[in-house]
Scaffold this active site. Structure first.
Site, PDB file in Angstrom:
ATOM      1  N   LYS A 116      32.564  25.944  38.484  1.00 54.87           N
ATOM      2  CA  LYS A 116      33.695  26.267  39.367  1.00 54.87           C
ATOM      3  C   LYS A 116      34.709  25.135  39.391  1.00 54.87           C
ATOM      4  CE  LYS A 116      32.283  29.176  43.202  1.00 54.87           C
ATOM      5  NZ  LYS A 116      32.572  30.268  42.307  1.00 54.87           N
ATOM      6  N   GLU A 200      38.596  24.863  50.802  1.00 54.30           N
ATOM      7  CA  GLU A 200      39.816  25.626  50.541  1.00 54.30           C
ATOM      8  C   GLU A 200      40.352  26.239  51.827  1.00 54.30           C
ATOM      9  OE1 GLU A 200      38.800  27.505  46.109  1.00 54.30           O
ATOM     10  OE2 GLU A 200      38.755  28.767  47.895  1.00 54.30           O
ATOM     11  N   HIS A 235      29.311  41.511  47.672  1.00 57.41           N
ATOM     12  CA  HIS A 235      29.754  40.933  46.398  1.00 57.41           C
ATOM     13  C   HIS A 235      29.333  41.760  45.194  1.00 57.41           C
ATOM     14  CE1 HIS A 235      31.079  37.594  48.755  1.00 57.41           C
ATOM     15  NE2 HIS A 235      29.878  37.514  49.295  1.00 57.41           N
ATOM     16  N   ARG A 292      33.170  37.465  29.379  1.00 54.26           N
ATOM     17  CA  ARG A 292      32.419  38.603  28.794  1.00 54.26           C
ATOM     18  C   ARG A 292      33.239  39.861  29.014  1.00 54.26           C
ATOM     19  NH1 ARG A 292      30.679  37.819  34.040  1.00 54.26           N
ATOM     20  NH2 ARG A 292      30.830  39.701  35.282  1.00 54.26           N
TER      21      ARG A 292
END
Ligand code: MV4
Length: 679
Positions: A116, A200, A235, A292
């Site tokens: 990340k 963030e 998610h 992908r």
């Protein structure tokens, strides 16, 4: 173009890759685990190699066995699909080392996007917008506190090694930050072995909009527009669509160009997806890049008319993007609107727990023929089914419980919505719990239908999407009763005297059918009364008493009239269970028919007792009669209804213990019966 590729995956994506390879004349090698020996993807390939036992770690994650299979079969390339080894940098390297093409990005790109914080640093450098925050190496608590205060609350603390929402903490006030940070670091260390975090600005009610990018090995790189994947549950994407509702031309270009910049920053090749989190005002920020082909790639194919797997094969064997070199981006257009729904073997009534079991019945909508758009571009079918299983297959607990993807295309979002509603209504799966009803409710949800999407939609619409299971509608029970009657007729019980339920020509015959419904922990018992009339039935359930007539029976399809309503539905029998599929709703009902089981436990003793108190109103046989199982012996009247007592097995009637007009108590022996001993 390759002569032969190995597909290192299973399920619908393996079938889908095999379909394009076949269309291009490329031979295919399937790999399979013991759980998939007779799976659809194996049947769809030219050759197949067994990897090992069912667990993924012993089969689809065994890169060494996959490479050995590729070498043994002469496959020049490996297509990893998604999941499994598709983003495994070491496997991509091992393929290259073995001289076998990995149909995907270079290993370095996989690595760069796997972390990340490294990905964000790269994006920052490439000018791709990031959520305001701190992504650096400094992890001192006081320093991070000052950063959080600078960013402004609410802030989000995220584990750098985390993903899929794991290890995230929202902090609404400065005073809470220190404790939340410590807790997030502890969880990150425990879950990922790495306690580093980033901080963030927290975006309220964001949308998830991702851009499909494609790059070749010659510097060509384009974006194939966006997909809105905001409708998620824990998610897990549920519905995806393209283009994103409300996306303006300028913002689309800005996001597409930012995605291409991200791809170029890591010297990308192949199919990739740049995910953005988008604030309600449309401001977008880089979230992550997936290296992908994604599950939801078909909606992009439907609106652009391109086959992304074909592009993967072409780019992997060195060809340039199949677009005009002068202006590749300019050659891409959006035609209409596409929506994908993921059909999962999971039980929404039980927290979406994965359901396992056998697909006893699986009727999916028929793919609809090709369409041509206004400018004549060839467009895909308006309804596409990407399925990895077929009726009779078992959904294994070893893998993702996806059954199929329904993808529809329309000239507009409204038309695509209408087509998806119909496609879901035509999706009838029996044998295990699925999320089809939930998807139907979602497709009818007003917020979703208006395109008011954000990642909190399902949670916010919970009451409408997960209705408490109440009464079973009359029409569902009427269709269930019709199925029972139709099956009895089909079983040769047409002769009124031999009917197990004692049809009487000269008096009204009524019977009770009892059904049980279950949803989650809730059970319901539903009594239906059926009066046999000369030209149909009288149906009675709760407050409704009306005529019922069966008009047609074709296989699982039933059409009937209930009062002045006409109903047509699929009613599928699975043992004692009936599954009614009516107008996009599915109702499972267990048939609880008291009389059908009367005397069952007494067959061996040969005694037949009254299942309830009543009066004998007819005797059909004389003592000494030799009868076959199911023969009506006598009829008793109970609870204003007539009930036949039938022979529980082949045998001889020794004695009739009561005569017409006699009152009998529940449990009274009615017939002395000797079961015939099989020869
Ligand atoms: C966020 C966010 C709000 N603000 N970051 C969830 C997992 C990972 N994809 C990033 N996620 C989020 N990051 C900031 N600064 C909200 C989410 C989020 C989310 C994002 C995309 C799709 C679905 C989501 C569901 C819950 C939270």
């Amino acid at each position: 173009m390759f002569n032969k590729i190995l597909i290192a995956n299973r399920g619908e994506i393996a079938c889908r890759v095999a379909a394009t390879a076949r269309r291009l004349g490329v031979r295919t090698v399937a790999v399979y685990s013991d759980a998939d020996a007779s799976a659809r993807h194996v049947a769809r390939c030219d050759e197949a190699v067994r990897l090992g036992p069912a667990p993924a770690r012993d089969s689809y994650l065994r890169g060494d066995l996959i490479l050995a299979a590729a070498k043994a079969t002469g496959a020049e390339a490996v297509h990893p699909g998604y999941g499994f080894l598709s983003e495994n940098e070491l496997f991509a390297q091992a393929c290259a080392a073995a001289g076998i093409a990995f149909i995907g990005p270079p290993p370095a790109a996989i690595r760069a996007m796997g972390s990340k914080s490294e990905a964000k640093a790269l994006m920052d450098k490439a000018g791709v917008p990031l959520v305001p925050g701190y992504h650096g190496a400094e992890q001192d608590a006081a320093f991070l506190q000052r950063e959080a205060d600078r960013i402004g609350y609410p802030v989000l603390i995220k584990a750098s090694a985390g993903g899929g929402g794991k290890g995230m903490r929202v902090v609404s006030a400065s005073a809470d930050f220190a404790a939340a940070l410590a807790s997030c670091q502890r969880e990150a260390a425990a879950s990922f072995g790495d306690d580093r975090v980033l901080v963030e600005k927290y975006l309220e009610r964001p949308r998830h909009i991702e851009i499909q990018v494609f790059a070749d090995a010659h510097g060509g790189c384009v974006y194939l527009f966006e997909r809105d994947c905001s409708v998620q549950r824990r998610h897990q994407k549920v519905i995806e669509e393209a283009p994103a509702p409300g996306m303006g031309v300028d913002r689309r270009r800005a996001m597409g160009e930012a995605a291409v910049a991200a791809a170029r920053a890591v010297h990308y090749q192949g199919a990739g997806t740049v995910e953005f989190i988008v604030a309600p005002d449309g401001t977008f920020y880089f979230m992550e890049m997936n290296t992908r082909l994604q599950v939801e790639h078909p909606v992009t194919e439907m609106i652009t008319g391109h086959d992304l797997v074909e592009w993967q094969l072409r780019v992997a064997c060195g060809e340039p993007l199949p677009l005009p070199a002068s202006d590749p981006q300019g050659a891409l257009r959006i035609h209409g609107h596409a929506i994908e729904a993921r059909i999962y073997a999971e039980n929404p009534d039980k927290g979406f727990l994965p359901a396992i079991g056998t697909l006893r019945h699986m009727a999916l909508p028929a793919a609809v023929e090709f369409r041509r758009s206004a400018d004549g571009a060839p467009l895909p079918a308006a309804v596409r089914i990407d399925a990895g299983v077929r009726a009779g297959d078992t959904i294994s607990p070893n893998y993702d419980p996806m059954i199929a993807k329904l993808i529809v295309w329309g000239d507009s979002r409204e038309q695509a919505l209408a087509r998806m509603r119909v496609a879901l209504a035509d999706t009838h799966i029996v044998g295990l719990a699925t999320n089809v009803d939930f998807l139907s409710r979602l497709l009818h949800n007003p917020s979703f239908s208006r395109g008011q999407l954000d990642t909190g939609l399902i949670e916010r619409e919970r009451a409408a999407l997960f209705p408490a299971h109440g009464a079973v509608p009359h029409e569902m029970l009427a269709l269930a009763v019709a199925r029972v009657v139709a099956d009895e007729r089909a079983a040769g019980n047409g002769d009124p005297w031999q009917s197990r339920h004692g049809w009487r020509l000269n008096t009204l015959y009524t019977r009770t059918l009892t059904f049980k419904s279950q949803s989650g922990e809730h059970f319901g018992v539903h009594d239906v009364t059926l009066e046999y009339g000369r030209d149909g039935f009288t149906f009675e359930h709760g407050s409704l008493r009306t005529a019922l007539a069966i008009d047609a029976v074709q296989g699982s399809r039933l059409s009937l009239r209930l009062g002045d309503r006409r109903l047509a539905a699929d009613v599928v029998r699975d043992g004692d269970d009936l599954h009614v599929f009516l107008n996009g709703r599915h109702q499972a009902l267990a048939v609880v028919d008291v009389i059908a089981h009367a005397g069952e436990g007494e067959a061996t003793e040969g005694r037949m007792t009254a299942p309830m108190p009543g009066k004998v109103i007819a005797v059909h046989v004389a003592p000494g009669a030799r009868v076959t199982q199911g023969t009506a012996l006598l009829v008793m009247e109970a609870m204003k209804m007539e009930h036949s007592i039938v022979a529980p097995a082949d045998g001889v009637v020794e004695e009739i213990l009561y005569g017409v007009g006699d009152q009998v108590d529940e449990g009274a022996a009615l017939v002395a019966f000797t079961v015939a001993v099989p020869a």
